[in-house]
Design a protein around this motif. Sequence first.
Motif, PDB file in Angstrom:
ATOM      1  N   GLU A  14      79.538  22.153  20.771  1.00 28.93           N
ATOM      2  CA  GLU A  14      78.060  22.469  20.439  1.00 28.93           C
ATOM      3  C   GLU A  14      78.034  23.798  19.515  1.00 28.93           C
ATOM      4  O   GLU A  14      77.246  23.865  18.637  1.00 28.93           O
ATOM      5  CB  GLU A  14      77.355  22.423  21.812  1.00 28.93           C
ATOM      6  CG  GLU A  14      76.096  22.716  21.499  1.00 28.93           C
ATOM      7  CD  GLU A  14      75.421  22.906  23.004  1.00 28.93           C
ATOM      8  OE1 GLU A  14      73.942  23.148  22.957  1.00 28.93           O
ATOM      9  OE2 GLU A  14      76.120  22.729  24.141  1.00 28.93           O
ATOM     10  N   SER A  17      78.909  23.010  15.953  1.00 26.67           N
ATOM     11  CA  SER A  17      77.930  22.034  15.411  1.00 26.67           C
ATOM     12  C   SER A  17      76.790  22.825  15.036  1.00 26.67           C
ATOM     13  O   SER A  17      76.253  22.639  13.832  1.00 26.67           O
ATOM     14  CB  SER A  17      77.637  20.870  16.238  1.00 26.67           C
ATOM     15  OG  SER A  17      76.601  20.050  15.771  1.00 26.67           O
ATOM     16  N   GLN A  18      76.431  23.620  15.715  1.00 33.69           N
ATOM     17  CA  GLN A  18      74.955  24.294  15.806  1.00 33.69           C
ATOM     18  C   GLN A  18      75.233  25.732  14.861  1.00 33.69           C
ATOM     19  O   GLN A  18      74.222  26.350  14.318  1.00 33.69           O
ATOM     20  CB  GLN A  18      74.288  24.623  16.964  1.00 33.69           C
ATOM     21  CG  GLN A  18      74.063  23.405  17.549  1.00 33.69           C
ATOM     22  CD  GLN A  18      73.321  23.609  18.862  1.00 33.69           C
ATOM     23  OE1 GLN A  18      73.295  24.575  19.685  1.00 33.69           O
ATOM     24  NE2 GLN A  18      72.282  22.418  19.211  1.00 33.69           N
ATOM     25  N   GLU A  19      76.377  26.484  15.079  1.00 33.33           N
ATOM     26  CA  GLU A  19      76.467  27.743  14.603  1.00 33.33           C
ATOM     27  C   GLU A  19      77.459  27.895  13.276  1.00 33.33           C
ATOM     28  O   GLU A  19      77.494  29.049  12.796  1.00 33.33           O
ATOM     29  CB  GLU A  19      76.809  28.765  15.731  1.00 33.33           C
ATOM     30  CG  GLU A  19      75.516  28.834  16.795  1.00 33.33           C
ATOM     31  CD  GLU A  19      75.975  29.817  17.957  1.00 33.33           C
ATOM     32  OE1 GLU A  19      76.725  30.563  18.011  1.00 33.33           O
ATOM     33  OE2 GLU A  19      75.279  29.332  19.102  1.00 33.33           O
ATOM     34  N   PHE A  21      78.332  25.275  11.218  1.00 34.59           N
ATOM     35  CA  PHE A  21      78.486  23.837  10.697  1.00 34.59           C
ATOM     36  C   PHE A  21      79.200  23.818   9.266  1.00 34.59           C
ATOM     37  O   PHE A  21      79.912  22.708   9.132  1.00 34.59           O
ATOM     38  CB  PHE A  21      77.136  23.328  10.812  1.00 34.59           C
ATOM     39  CG  PHE A  21      76.999  21.863  10.548  1.00 34.59           C
ATOM     40  CD1 PHE A  21      77.447  20.717  11.554  1.00 34.59           C
ATOM     41  CD2 PHE A  21      76.965  21.173   9.253  1.00 34.59           C
ATOM     42  CE1 PHE A  21      77.630  19.414  10.898  1.00 34.59           C
ATOM     43  CE2 PHE A  21      76.925  19.903   9.108  1.00 34.59           C
ATOM     44  CZ  PHE A  21      77.201  18.973   9.887  1.00 34.59           C
ATOM     45  N   ASN A  41      83.402  18.858  11.744  1.00 37.52           N
ATOM     46  CA  ASN A  41      81.964  18.851  11.428  1.00 37.52           C
ATOM     47  C   ASN A  41      81.849  17.929  10.058  1.00 37.52           C
ATOM     48  O   ASN A  41      80.584  18.059   9.456  1.00 37.52           O
ATOM     49  CB  ASN A  41      81.264  20.175  11.253  1.00 37.52           C
ATOM     50  CG  ASN A  41      81.059  20.976  12.603  1.00 37.52           C
ATOM     51  OD1 ASN A  41      80.935  20.221  13.624  1.00 37.52           O
ATOM     52  ND2 ASN A  41      81.425  22.215  12.575  1.00 37.52           N
ATOM     53  N   PRO A  76      76.216  16.095  18.827  1.00 31.88           N
ATOM     54  CA  PRO A  76      75.458  15.828  20.052  1.00 31.88           C
ATOM     55  C   PRO A  76      76.073  14.488  20.969  1.00 31.88           C
ATOM     56  O   PRO A  76      76.721  13.782  20.379  1.00 31.88           O
ATOM     57  CB  PRO A  76      73.850  15.338  19.631  1.00 31.88           C
ATOM     58  CG  PRO A  76      74.103  15.100  18.337  1.00 31.88           C
ATOM     59  CD  PRO A  76      75.466  15.785  17.835  1.00 31.88           C
ATOM     60  N   ASP A  81      72.716  11.087  15.771  1.00 32.99           N
ATOM     61  CA  ASP A  81      73.692  11.983  15.365  1.00 32.99           C
ATOM     62  C   ASP A  81      74.498  12.040  16.345  1.00 32.99           C
ATOM     63  O   ASP A  81      75.926  12.895  16.180  1.00 32.99           O
ATOM     64  CB  ASP A  81      73.292  13.572  14.722  1.00 32.99           C
ATOM     65  CG  ASP A  81      72.334  13.464  13.492  1.00 32.99           C
ATOM     66  OD1 ASP A  81      72.661  12.378  12.790  1.00 32.99           O
ATOM     67  OD2 ASP A  81      71.653  14.005  13.397  1.00 32.99           O
ATOM     68  N   SER A  85      80.014  15.905  15.436  1.00 31.77           N
ATOM     69  CA  SER A  85      80.865  16.954  15.656  1.00 31.77           C
ATOM     70  C   SER A  85      81.887  16.535  16.800  1.00 31.77           C
ATOM     71  O   SER A  85      81.450  15.995  17.784  1.00 31.77           O
ATOM     72  CB  SER A  85      80.402  18.109  15.889  1.00 31.77           C
ATOM     73  OG  SER A  85      79.688  18.590  14.612  1.00 31.77           O
TER      74      SER A  85
END
Length: 126
Positions: A14, A17-19, A21, A41, A76, A81, A85
């Motif tokens: 996570e 994927s979010q920070e 990418f 990713n 996720p 999606d 990742s």
Amino acid sequence: MSTNWTNRARQICEVHSQEDFCSRWGVEELVGENAAYVFNNAPHRGKLTARDAQRDHVRELLGRAGFEELAYGEFPDRGADEGYSWVLIFKTIDQVDVDRIHDLCQEVFGSEIGWDDSQDGIDVGG
């Protein structure tokens, strides 16, 4: 206290994927835990099965090289999606292991595995 590696893999995934990418893939040591993880990713638009083929090849290659898989996670975990990742955590002994994992993964991610019908093996060396 033991580590819940599956939860840890999902949390790491996570974060990447979010920070983080823009880093398409990488190998990082979990300092003090005798473990390292591989994350991916990379967008595989046009051939989503390429990501799965590369992940499976990383798993196989590192297993043949003697690395024990501790956990796998995706983020996720639902929606359009789902699984974009992924993270694989492996047991390591020292920095030499982390560097070796990186080198083996670089061969996979730099190859055509998953993009064509050829699945030529990669030598794990010793």
